[in-house]
Enzyme design. Structure first.
Site, PDB file in Angstrom:
ATOM      1  N   HIS A 290       0.849  -1.190   0.000  1.00  0.00           N
ATOM      2  CA  HIS A 290       0.000   0.000   0.000  1.00  0.00           C
ATOM      3  C   HIS A 290       0.881   1.235   0.000  1.00  0.00           C
ATOM      4  O   HIS A 290       1.925   1.247   0.656  1.00  0.00           O
ATOM      5  CB  HIS A 290      -0.917   0.018   1.238  1.00  0.00           C
ATOM      6  CG  HIS A 290      -2.053   0.964   1.095  1.00  0.00           C
ATOM      7  ND1 HIS A 290      -1.932   2.309   1.404  1.00  0.00           N
ATOM      8  CD2 HIS A 290      -3.308   0.782   0.633  1.00  0.00           C
ATOM      9  CE1 HIS A 290      -3.085   2.898   1.153  1.00  0.00           C
ATOM     10  NE2 HIS A 290      -3.942   2.004   0.677  1.00  0.00           N
TER      11      HIS A 290
ATOM     12  N   ASP B 267      -7.992  -5.324   0.077  1.00  0.00           N
ATOM     13  CA  ASP B 267      -8.508  -6.186  -0.987  1.00  0.00           C
ATOM     14  C   ASP B 267      -8.131  -7.654  -0.810  1.00  0.00           C
ATOM     15  O   ASP B 267      -8.602  -8.508  -1.546  1.00  0.00           O
ATOM     16  CB  ASP B 267      -7.979  -5.702  -2.350  1.00  0.00           C
ATOM     17  CG  ASP B 267      -8.563  -4.358  -2.726  1.00  0.00           C
ATOM     18  OD1 ASP B 267      -9.762  -4.163  -2.485  1.00  0.00           O
ATOM     19  OD2 ASP B 267      -7.826  -3.503  -3.248  1.00  0.00           O
TER      20      ASP B 267
HETATM   21  N1  CMC Z   1       4.148  -7.808  -4.787  1.00  0.00           N
HETATM   22  C1  CMC Z   1       5.477  -7.768  -5.003  1.00  0.00           C
HETATM   23  N2  CMC Z   1       6.230  -6.651  -4.936  1.00  0.00           N
HETATM   24  C2  CMC Z   1       5.599  -5.509  -4.639  1.00  0.00           C
HETATM   25  C3  CMC Z   1       4.223  -5.458  -4.397  1.00  0.00           C
HETATM   26  C4  CMC Z   1       3.485  -6.663  -4.467  1.00  0.00           C
HETATM   27  N3  CMC Z   1       2.160  -6.675  -4.258  1.00  0.00           N
HETATM   28  N4  CMC Z   1       3.845  -4.191  -4.110  1.00  0.00           N
HETATM   29  C5  CMC Z   1       4.972  -3.458  -4.196  1.00  0.00           C
HETATM   30  N5  CMC Z   1       6.025  -4.251  -4.495  1.00  0.00           N
HETATM   31  C6  CMC Z   1       7.427  -3.824  -4.603  1.00  0.00           C
HETATM   32  C7  CMC Z   1       7.658  -3.055  -5.893  1.00  0.00           C
HETATM   33  O1  CMC Z   1       8.093  -3.914  -6.932  1.00  0.00           O
HETATM   34  C8  CMC Z   1       8.716  -2.071  -5.463  1.00  0.00           C
HETATM   35  O2  CMC Z   1       9.960  -2.723  -5.453  1.00  0.00           O
HETATM   36  P1  CMC Z   1      11.300  -1.902  -5.796  1.00  0.00           P
HETATM   37  O3  CMC Z   1      11.413  -0.817  -4.776  1.00  0.00           O
HETATM   38  O4  CMC Z   1      12.393  -2.929  -5.693  1.00  0.00           O
HETATM   39  O5  CMC Z   1      11.120  -1.368  -7.188  1.00  0.00           O
HETATM   40  C9  CMC Z   1       8.361  -1.751  -4.021  1.00  0.00           C
HETATM   41  O6  CMC Z   1       7.646  -2.903  -3.543  1.00  0.00           O
HETATM   42  C10 CMC Z   1       7.495  -0.520  -3.859  1.00  0.00           C
HETATM   43  O7  CMC Z   1       6.375  -0.672  -4.724  1.00  0.00           O
HETATM   44  P2  CMC Z   1       5.713   0.545  -5.487  1.00  0.00           P
HETATM   45  O8  CMC Z   1       4.895   0.016  -6.603  1.00  0.00           O
HETATM   46  O9  CMC Z   1       6.754   1.576  -5.801  1.00  0.00           O
HETATM   47  O10 CMC Z   1       4.804   1.113  -4.300  1.00  0.00           O
HETATM   48  P3  CMC Z   1       3.574   2.058  -4.472  1.00  0.00           P
HETATM   49  O11 CMC Z   1       3.330   2.704  -3.179  1.00  0.00           O
HETATM   50  O12 CMC Z   1       3.767   2.939  -5.656  1.00  0.00           O
HETATM   51  O13 CMC Z   1       2.365   1.061  -4.863  1.00  0.00           O
HETATM   52  C11 CMC Z   1       0.642  -0.533  -4.677  1.00  0.00           C
HETATM   53  C12 CMC Z   1       1.428   0.583  -3.976  1.00  0.00           C
HETATM   54  C13 CMC Z   1      -0.590  -0.852  -3.833  1.00  0.00           C
HETATM   55  C14 CMC Z   1       0.150  -0.044  -6.048  1.00  0.00           C
HETATM   56  C15 CMC Z   1       1.533  -1.774  -4.824  1.00  0.00           C
HETATM   57  O14 CMC Z   1       1.933  -2.234  -3.550  1.00  0.00           O
HETATM   58  C16 CMC Z   1       0.852  -2.899  -5.604  1.00  0.00           C
HETATM   59  O15 CMC Z   1       0.930  -2.928  -6.835  1.00  0.00           O
HETATM   60  N6  CMC Z   1       0.142  -3.862  -4.892  1.00  0.00           N
HETATM   61  C17 CMC Z   1      -0.613  -4.889  -5.567  1.00  0.00           C
HETATM   62  C18 CMC Z   1      -1.953  -4.331  -6.015  1.00  0.00           C
HETATM   63  C19 CMC Z   1      -2.890  -4.105  -4.870  1.00  0.00           C
HETATM   64  O16 CMC Z   1      -3.070  -4.954  -3.999  1.00  0.00           O
HETATM   65  N7  CMC Z   1      -3.571  -2.939  -4.879  1.00  0.00           N
HETATM   66  C20 CMC Z   1      -4.577  -2.589  -3.866  1.00  0.00           C
HETATM   67  C21 CMC Z   1      -4.119  -1.439  -3.028  1.00  0.00           C
HETATM   68  S1  CMC Z   1      -5.127  -1.207  -1.540  1.00  0.00           S
HETATM   69  C22 CMC Z   1      -6.704  -0.772  -2.057  1.00  0.00           C
HETATM   70  C23 CMC Z   1      -6.779   0.372  -2.991  1.00  0.00           C
HETATM   71  O17 CMC Z   1      -6.120   1.389  -2.823  1.00  0.00           O
HETATM   72  O18 CMC Z   1      -7.545   0.261  -3.929  1.00  0.00           O
END
Ligand code: CMC
Length: 427
Positions: free
Chosen positions: A305, A362
């Site tokens: 998140h 989720d």
């Molecule tokens: N599985 C594996 N690696 C992950 C995941 C995951 N679910 N989420 C983040 N990472 C890694 C990502 O690859 C990155 O690694 P690095 O720093 O080495 O490049 C690091 O963690 C930070 O990720 P980010 O994408 O830069 O973080 P963010 O804050 O921009 O994104 C997120 C947050 C929710 C989009 C992301 O964690 C994600 O894609 N999660 C899976 C989708 C998900 O469950 N979304 C629902 C979010 S909660 C409800 C809502 O808001 O709707």
């Protein structure tokens, strides 16, 4: 603490005032940055950017705190219901009994859709995703009810009742259409969640009694989704609304933003992932390994998140509620075991620990929706129904506030000026 932050850029400097929130969050007001220094801030994904001041929701990602209008999410989920929480989010205070009764009545009496909207449903392909239908029909409401501003309080109240009332019918009809069933009309003797279940699952040929436990479960899930400050879809609603776009059109854009798998669409993606793991033999380690491999393009859906870096309080409530609902509904779902194993493995894994990736809202919600009988493509529309009071409240707050039209800047990286070359001279 100093009331200003000093910013020096290439020999120019400004004193930028600090904004202190009611929970002591600190923001730097850089409104004069560009006019004083020529520079802009650069923050892709708005990781460090506050777009507004808001009095609706407070969350602290480090401590796992979420409060609507000051009330902790745990108390609201345990003691309130979705209509009461919607009133709170939109109006700022908990309602009296009289206020709540009037609010619910207003919404109940606006659940029916204009019959002409059925023509639009008929034009969608059978396999259309219900989120696309939801966004489209909500936008279509702006053609039936075009005059919604914040100046006329009565018109706004009516528009809010219409939106809250009609969204359940719109969503349920999207499902009925996809399975070729007649669209079921709402019933005024049912409450909000009962009505949604009735429109989803009853057929004209048989009586359908809404199970209490189903309506209670929906109430809890909707409360948990009701607002989450400046997330992607809410920011979209504010941005679209900042151009003075109609309330319905602004919400329609929010629904589109929510549909993506990194946002609300994650609840569908989680269930599909759990089904895939199950079909593959249930080896959760294999999928944890895949999620750590950047080349796989695979992420553990329902994990991570932007704001919560310790735990998501909504996920904790849903997880503890999941066992209870499945038992009450009388469902044994192997996907719940897989979800628990997956969570356990990921939480022990250095990759997830170091990156502070925890189950989000989720991760477990789809298991409950599935137990209640909802088909997987309806999971994200359910998120949208839950988030609606938040979107509405932010749209009103934005319109009542000093907000300007949302218009970010950019750092241009394209070619410098060059002369046009006629097509005959391009080689
Ligand atoms: N599985 C594996 N690696 C992950 C995941 C995951 N679910 N989420 C983040 N990472 C890694 C990502 O690859 C990155 O690694 P690095 O720093 O080495 O490049 C690091 O963690 C930070 O990720 P980010 O994408 O830069 O973080 P963010 O804050 O921009 O994104 C997120 C947050 C929710 C989009 C992301 O964690 C994600 O894609 N999660 C899976 C989708 C998900 O469950 N979304 C629902 C979010 S909660 C409800 C809502 O808001 O709707």
């Amino acid at each position: 603490m100093s009331e200003n932050a000093r910013i020096d850029i290439q020999g120019k400097s400004i004193e930028a005032p600090l904004l202190i929130g009611s929970e002591n969050e600190v923001g730097i007001d850089i409104a004069k940055l560009r006019s004083s220094t020529g520079a802009i801030t650069f923050d892709p994904g708005f990781v460090n950017t506050g777009s507004c001041q808001s009095a609706i929701t407070f969350l602290d990602g480090e401590k796992g705190i979420l409060r609507y209008r000051g009330y902790p999410i745990e108390q609201l989920a345990g003691e309130s219901n979705f209509m009461e929480v919607s009133y709170l989010i939109i109006n700022g205070e908990l309602p009296t009994e009289t206020q709540l009764t009037a609010f619910e009545k207003d919404i109940t009496y606006h659940t029916m859709l204009h019959e002409d909207l059925k023509h639009i449903y008929n034009a969608f392909p059978k396999n259309a995703h219900p989120m696309a239908i939801l966004s489209c029909i909500v936008n279509a409401l702006s053609t039936f009810y075009p005059d919604v501003g914040t100046e006329d309080e009565e018109a706004l109240r009516l528009a809010v009742s219409r939106l809250l009332g009609k969204i359940t019918t719109i969503a349920a009809w999207a499902y009925q259409k996809s399975i070729g069933h007649p669209m079921v009309y709402p019933k005024n003797n049912l409450d909000y969640c009962e009505n949604l279940l009735h429109m989803m699952f009853s057929v004209p040929a048989a009586d359908y009694e809404v199970p209490d436990v189903f309506a209670k479960a929906l109430n809890v899930l909707f409360i948990l989704h009701a607002d989450h400050e400046q997330n992607c879809s809410t920011s979209t609603v504010r941005l679209v609304g900042s151009s003075k776009a109609n309330l319905f059109s602004s919400i329609s854009a929010g629904i589109a933003a929510l549909s993506g798998p990194l946002h609300g669409g994650a609840n569908q993606a989680v269930l599909e992932m759990l089904q895939e793991i199950h079909a593959d033999g249930g080896d959760v380690q294999k999928f944890v390994k895949k999620a750590k491999d950047k080349n796989s393009g695979f992420r553990l859906m329902g994990f991570g998140h932007r704001v919560y870096k310790n735990f998501d309080p909504r996920a904790q409530i849903i997880k503890s509620y999941c066992d209870e609902v499945l038992e009450l509904v009388g469902v044994e779902d192997p996907l719940l075991d897989i979800a628990k194993q997956l969570e356990e493995s990921a939480l022990k894994d250095d990759y997830f620990v170091e990156k502070k990736l925890y189950p989000n809202v989720d991760f477990y919600s789809g298991i409950i929706y599935k137990a209640l009988g909802f088909p997987v493509p309806m999971f994200t529309p359910l998120f949208a129904i839950g988030r609606l009071p938040g979107w509405i409240s932010h749209w009103i707050e934005m319109n009542n506030g000093p907000a300007k039209i949302g218009r970010p800047r950019q750092i241009y990286t394209g070619p410098n000026e060059r002369p046009f070359v006629p097509i005959t001279k391009r080689g």
